[in-house]
Design an enzyme around this catalytic site. Structure first.
Site, short mmCIF file in Angstrom:
data_model
loop_
_atom_site.label_atom_id
_atom_site.label_comp_id
_atom_site.label_asym_id
_atom_site.label_seq_id
_atom_site.Cartn_x
_atom_site.Cartn_y
_atom_site.Cartn_z
CG ASP A 1 3.09 -14.50 13.55
OD1 ASP A 1 3.29 -14.86 14.64
OD2 ASP A 1 4.13 -14.46 12.57
CE LYS B 1 7.75 -11.77 18.56
NZ LYS B 1 7.14 -13.19 18.16
N GLY C 1 2.45 -14.73 5.16
CA GLY C 1 3.12 -14.88 4.25
C GLY C 1 3.92 -16.17 4.00
CG MET D 1 8.44 -5.74 8.70
SD MET D 1 9.83 -6.71 9.65
CE MET D 1 10.72 -7.51 8.30
C1 SAM Z 1 7.45 -10.02 9.82
S1 SAM Z 1 7.45 -9.48 8.36
C2 SAM Z 1 6.76 -11.28 7.73
C3 SAM Z 1 6.93 -11.52 6.29
C4 SAM Z 1 6.00 -12.65 5.83
N1 SAM Z 1 6.60 -13.79 6.38
C5 SAM Z 1 5.94 -12.77 4.37
O1 SAM Z 1 6.58 -13.73 3.66
O2 SAM Z 1 5.34 -11.86 3.67
C6 SAM Z 1 6.07 -8.54 8.31
C7 SAM Z 1 6.01 -7.85 7.06
O3 SAM Z 1 5.53 -8.51 5.91
C8 SAM Z 1 5.10 -7.44 5.06
N2 SAM Z 1 3.59 -7.99 4.87
C9 SAM Z 1 2.83 -9.08 5.26
N3 SAM Z 1 1.53 -8.98 4.74
C10 SAM Z 1 1.59 -8.36 4.26
C11 SAM Z 1 0.47 -7.72 3.03
N4 SAM Z 1 -0.78 -8.43 3.25
N5 SAM Z 1 0.65 -6.53 2.38
C12 SAM Z 1 1.68 -5.82 2.56
N6 SAM Z 1 2.85 -6.23 3.30
C13 SAM Z 1 2.63 -7.39 3.85
C14 SAM Z 1 4.97 -6.24 5.74
O4 SAM Z 1 6.06 -5.49 5.24
C15 SAM Z 1 5.13 -6.61 7.09
O5 SAM Z 1 5.74 -5.44 7.87
#
Ligand code: SAM
Length: 276
Positions: free
Chosen positions: A53, A75, A107, A194
């Site tokens: 991703d 995406k 994440g 998000m």
């Molecule tokens: C599609 S979701 C995926 C979440 C991911 N699976 C997780 O467990 O963090 C994407 C969102 O995760 C959050 N996100 C992911 N990495 C981040 C980071 N390093 N700092 C802040 N927000 C993060 C943001 O809100 C972003 O828009």
């Protein structure tokens, strides 16, 4: 202690490769490669193909085997690289070709990711898989802030929400297009993934669900990376908060009250102290 306490143990015969799952759905954590699990590191080091991703940082990608073919299939913003169906087809095709495939997501793959759909597609195709968890981003953010999301006596629960609107919500609440519960107790820590840029919508949604306007809100951008930025606000002040760069998330609740946050010297956190 001696490293081999049982010197008479015979080496185990190698397990045939066919016994291993062919696709690994791996959590890359919030960005800092030191937050990868040992298992993720091992799988990345042995991958033949990696489909990742946009949120996966270059520092994490540096841990991938140099022999692996690496494809960005994210995406977010800009040209769409691959549809979800194309990602499924790629995973299945490479796995059927006998390659060790890693589907690498920011994440944890099962939190607001596409792991559910991907698991279904792999099952339908008869391709074996394994999920390797990662540190979900708010846990990385909380660790950096030095806070406990469920601090005893302060927050007895934590809920993970998304700022993405849902298709239909009959609740009639402010911000009713948000996929949120109809009420939120004050002793809850709310994590909003998000969050988008419409902070007024989020603030309205939080107030309409019972949160006091003075409830603290911490906006965290690029948690756990060298680019991390934070801004402390309240539900009332949230609409006037700065738009920090993506990826960002919000942590709302008394656990992010100013006196609980770890004060630090780095520039992003100096910003925090001016905002408090
Ligand atoms: C599609 S979701 C995926 C979440 C991911 N699976 C997780 O467990 O963090 C994407 C969102 O995760 C959050 N996100 C992911 N990495 C981040 C980071 N390093 N700092 C802040 N927000 C993060 C943001 O809100 C972003 O828009």
């Amino acid at each position: 202690l001696p490293r081999n306490p049982n010197p008479v143990a015979l080496p185990q015969p190698p397990i045939p490769d066919s016994c291993f799952p062919r696709v690994y759905l791996v959590g890359a954590g919030p960005g800092d490669p030191e937050l990868l699990t040992l298992k993720a590191l091992d799988v990345l080091g042995r991958a033949d193909v990696v489909l990742h991703d946009d949120l996966v940082t270059p520092q994490v990608l540096a841990k991938v085997s140099p022999k692996a073919s690496v494809f960005r299939v994210g995406k977010r913003c800009g040209p769409k690289r691959a549809s979800q169906e194309e990602i499924h087809a790629l995973m299945v095709a490479y796995a059927r070709g006998g390659l060790r495939v890693v589907r690498l997501q920011g994440g944890d793959p099962v939190i607001f990711g596409r792991a559910g759909e991907e698991v279904r597609a792999l099952r339908e195709a008869g391709v074996d898989f394994e999920i390797v968890p990662g540190v979900t981003s708010p846990l990385g953010a909380a660790a950096r802030a030095g806070i406990a999301l469920t601090e005893r006596g302060v927050a007895s629960s934590v809920i993970f929400l998304t700022g993405h609107p849902r298709v239909h919500d009959p609740s009639g609440l402010a911000g009713s297009d948000l996929a949120w519960p109809s009420s939120i107790r004050p002793d809850t820590t709310v994590v909003i993934y998000m969050p988008g840029d419409d902070y007024a919508l989020l603030a309205g949604g939080l107030s309409a669900r019972g949160l006091d306007p003075e409830t603290p809100c911490l906006i965290v951008s690029s948690a756990s990376t060298a680019c991390e930025q934070v801004h402390l606000s309240t539900v009332r002040e949230l609409p006037r908060a700065p738009q920090l760069p993506s990826p960002k998330l919000l942590i709302v609740g008394q656990v992010v009250a100013p006196d609980r946050l770890r004060q630090r010297e780095e520039s992003a956190w100096a910003y925090l102290s001016t905002a408090v």
